[in-house]
Design a protein around this motif. Structure first.
Motif, mmCIF file in Angstrom:
data_model
loop_
_atom_site.group_PDB
_atom_site.id
_atom_site.type_symbol
_atom_site.label_atom_id
_atom_site.label_comp_id
_atom_site.label_asym_id
_atom_site.label_seq_id
_atom_site.Cartn_x
_atom_site.Cartn_y
_atom_site.Cartn_z
ATOM 1 N N ARG A 1 -1.625 -1.518 -6.802
ATOM 2 C CA ARG A 1 -1.062 -2.715 -6.179
ATOM 3 C C ARG A 1 -1.000 -3.868 -7.179
ATOM 4 O O ARG A 1 -0.066 -4.670 -7.157
ATOM 5 C CB ARG A 1 -1.912 -3.128 -4.973
ATOM 6 C CG ARG A 1 -2.041 -2.039 -3.921
ATOM 7 C CD ARG A 1 -2.840 -2.551 -2.729
ATOM 8 N NE ARG A 1 -3.340 -1.429 -1.935
ATOM 9 C CZ ARG A 1 -3.997 -1.557 -0.807
ATOM 10 N NH1 ARG A 1 -4.262 -2.773 -0.339
ATOM 11 N NH2 ARG A 1 -4.425 -0.511 -0.128
ATOM 12 N N GLN A 2 -1.995 -3.936 -8.051
ATOM 13 C CA GLN A 2 -2.037 -5.014 -9.036
ATOM 14 C C GLN A 2 -0.855 -4.918 -10.002
ATOM 15 O O GLN A 2 -0.218 -5.929 -10.337
ATOM 16 C CB GLN A 2 -3.365 -4.967 -9.818
ATOM 17 C CG GLN A 2 -4.598 -5.310 -8.997
ATOM 18 C CD GLN A 2 -5.058 -4.183 -8.099
ATOM 19 O OE1 GLN A 2 -4.622 -3.038 -8.257
ATOM 20 N NE2 GLN A 2 -5.936 -4.497 -7.143
ATOM 21 N N VAL A 3 -0.527 -3.684 -10.442
ATOM 22 C CA VAL A 3 0.591 -3.497 -11.364
ATOM 23 C C VAL A 3 1.911 -3.836 -10.673
ATOM 24 O O VAL A 3 2.783 -4.501 -11.258
ATOM 25 C CB VAL A 3 0.620 -2.047 -11.899
ATOM 26 C CG1 VAL A 3 1.943 -1.761 -12.605
ATOM 27 C CG2 VAL A 3 -0.539 -1.810 -12.847
ATOM 28 N N LYS B 1 0.837 -1.209 0.000
ATOM 29 C CA LYS B 1 0.000 0.000 0.000
ATOM 30 C C LYS B 1 0.869 1.255 0.000
ATOM 31 O O LYS B 1 0.600 2.212 -0.731
ATOM 32 C CB LYS B 1 -0.906 -0.006 1.225
ATOM 33 C CG LYS B 1 -1.762 1.256 1.366
ATOM 34 C CD LYS B 1 -2.587 1.223 2.646
ATOM 35 C CE LYS B 1 -3.367 2.523 2.810
ATOM 36 N NZ LYS B 1 -4.141 2.540 4.072
ATOM 37 N N GLU B 2 1.928 1.248 0.811
ATOM 38 C CA GLU B 2 2.820 2.399 0.885
ATOM 39 C C GLU B 2 3.600 2.582 -0.416
ATOM 40 O O GLU B 2 3.802 3.709 -0.879
ATOM 41 C CB GLU B 2 3.777 2.224 2.063
ATOM 42 C CG GLU B 2 3.078 2.184 3.415
ATOM 43 C CD GLU B 2 4.016 1.799 4.543
ATOM 44 O OE1 GLU B 2 4.235 2.632 5.437
ATOM 45 O OE2 GLU B 2 4.525 0.666 4.519
ATOM 46 N N VAL B 3 4.032 1.472 -1.005
ATOM 47 C CA VAL B 3 4.746 1.543 -2.284
ATOM 48 C C VAL B 3 3.827 2.117 -3.362
ATOM 49 O O VAL B 3 4.246 2.924 -4.191
ATOM 50 C CB VAL B 3 5.268 0.157 -2.697
ATOM 51 C CG1 VAL B 3 5.930 0.211 -4.065
ATOM 52 C CG2 VAL B 3 6.257 -0.370 -1.660
ATOM 53 N N LEU C 1 13.273 0.794 0.162
ATOM 54 C CA LEU C 1 13.393 2.057 -0.565
ATOM 55 C C LEU C 1 14.046 1.848 -1.927
ATOM 56 O O LEU C 1 13.722 2.536 -2.893
ATOM 57 C CB LEU C 1 14.222 3.047 0.255
ATOM 58 C CG LEU C 1 13.633 3.475 1.610
ATOM 59 C CD1 LEU C 1 14.609 4.391 2.330
ATOM 60 C CD2 LEU C 1 12.299 4.167 1.428
ATOM 61 N N GLU C 2 14.949 0.885 -1.999
ATOM 62 C CA GLU C 2 15.578 0.566 -3.295
ATOM 63 C C GLU C 2 14.541 0.040 -4.277
ATOM 64 O O GLU C 2 14.589 0.352 -5.479
ATOM 65 C CB GLU C 2 16.697 -0.451 -3.101
ATOM 66 C CG GLU C 2 17.946 0.083 -2.427
ATOM 67 C CD GLU C 2 17.781 0.312 -0.932
ATOM 68 O OE1 GLU C 2 18.572 1.068 -0.359
ATOM 69 O OE2 GLU C 2 16.840 -0.264 -0.345
#
Length: 291
Positions: A22-24, A12-14, A49-50
């Protein structure tokens, strides 16, 4: 900004940071292996983070008109070209490491003086000090040096660089660069190297020392009125200890608009994607600061 030690992020954060669904994210992960998150014991994917940086690079390439496959090829080509064989250590660096391993402060100081006089300041910094500090960090990280060897050797090097800086002759009226580590940043040597490089370009330099308080940094800016302030973060610890640090620095910069604020160092690179600079400039090279 994530402040945990391992900088773990949920999908979710990404998604919020990258703008990807999220699906992608999961499709790119499973089908193309673009990123490889770890799994928590509860089954949740944990990203770094990377990973976020990799996804943002792919997005940037797609925005320029590249297909996903083209973007992947470009990214992987860049990564492979970034792997540069490590240059062999010079005899000077090897001798300095031997003295440091044996806590020989007098021997270290003598070798530093000899290398400085032999090569001149510019080559001394780039060909002796910088590879020496890198190798010390590698030895400590591998457990081949203990903390006392690293600390004593670094202190001798730092004191020698400070002595050079204090004895550097400059003409009257030279513009001022104030250099300062960030709060909770104790690695001073990279900052002293940069300040010496600035002095070779005609700048008067003043160093604020390791881990100063924000109030101390602002007081010096107010008192000295430097043309430029260079803030150094060799590690990510300043941002981990204070998630609002960058916003606080921006507030200081907005109150002192006669001074140009620069932020640089390896510790900044890991967090740059989370920063929204307004008055502060992110600098990767000394040329960006001086020019």
């Amino acid at each position: 900004m994530k402040t945990t030690q391992d900088q773990s992020l949920l999908v979710k954060e990404v998604s919020e940071l990258t703008g990807l669904s999220r699906q992608v994210i999961r499709k790119w992960e499973d089908r193309y292996g673009i990123i490889c998150p770890k799994r928590h014991e509860n089954g949740y994917r944990l990203y770094t983070l990377e990973d976020v940086g990799t996804l943002l690079k792919i997005c940037g390439l797609k925005d320029k008109g590249h297909s996903l496959k083209e973007a992947l090829h470009i990214l992987r080509s860049q990564e492979s070209s970034d792997v540069v064989p490590k240059a062999p250590l010079s005899g000077d660096v090897i001798e300095l490491l031997e003295k440091g391993a044996n806590y020989d402060e007098a021997g270290l100081l003598l070798l530093l003086k000899q290398a400085h006089h032999r090569y001149g300041l510019e080559n001394f910094l780039s060909n002796t000090i910088q590879p020496l500090m890198f190798e010390i960090g590698e030895l400590w990280a591998r457990g081949e040096w203990d903390e006392s060897q690293e600390t004593i050797t670094s202190l001798v090097i730092r004191d020698f660089l400070v002595q050079i800086r204090r004895n550097f002759d400059l003409g009257e009226g030279a513009p001022i660069i104030l250099g300062s580590c960030l709060p909770n940043e104790t690695h001073e040597i990279p900052l002293h190297i940069i300040l010496l490089q600035a002095m070779m370009h005609g700048w008067q330099t003043i160093a604020a020392g390791p881990s100063p308080k924000l109030t101390s940094i602002e007081y010096l800016v107010q008192r000295l009125k430097p043309e430029k302030l260079l803030l150094s973060a060799t590690t990510t610890l300043p941002f981990e200890r204070d998630p609002q640090l960058f916003e606080k620095l921006e507030a200081i910069a907005s109150r002192h608009q006669e001074t140009e604020f620069f932020l640089g160092g390896h510790g900044v690179c890991s967090h740059e994607i989370f920063l929204a600079p307004k008055r502060i400039r992110i600098a990767y090279t000394m040329d960006e600061v001086l020019n």
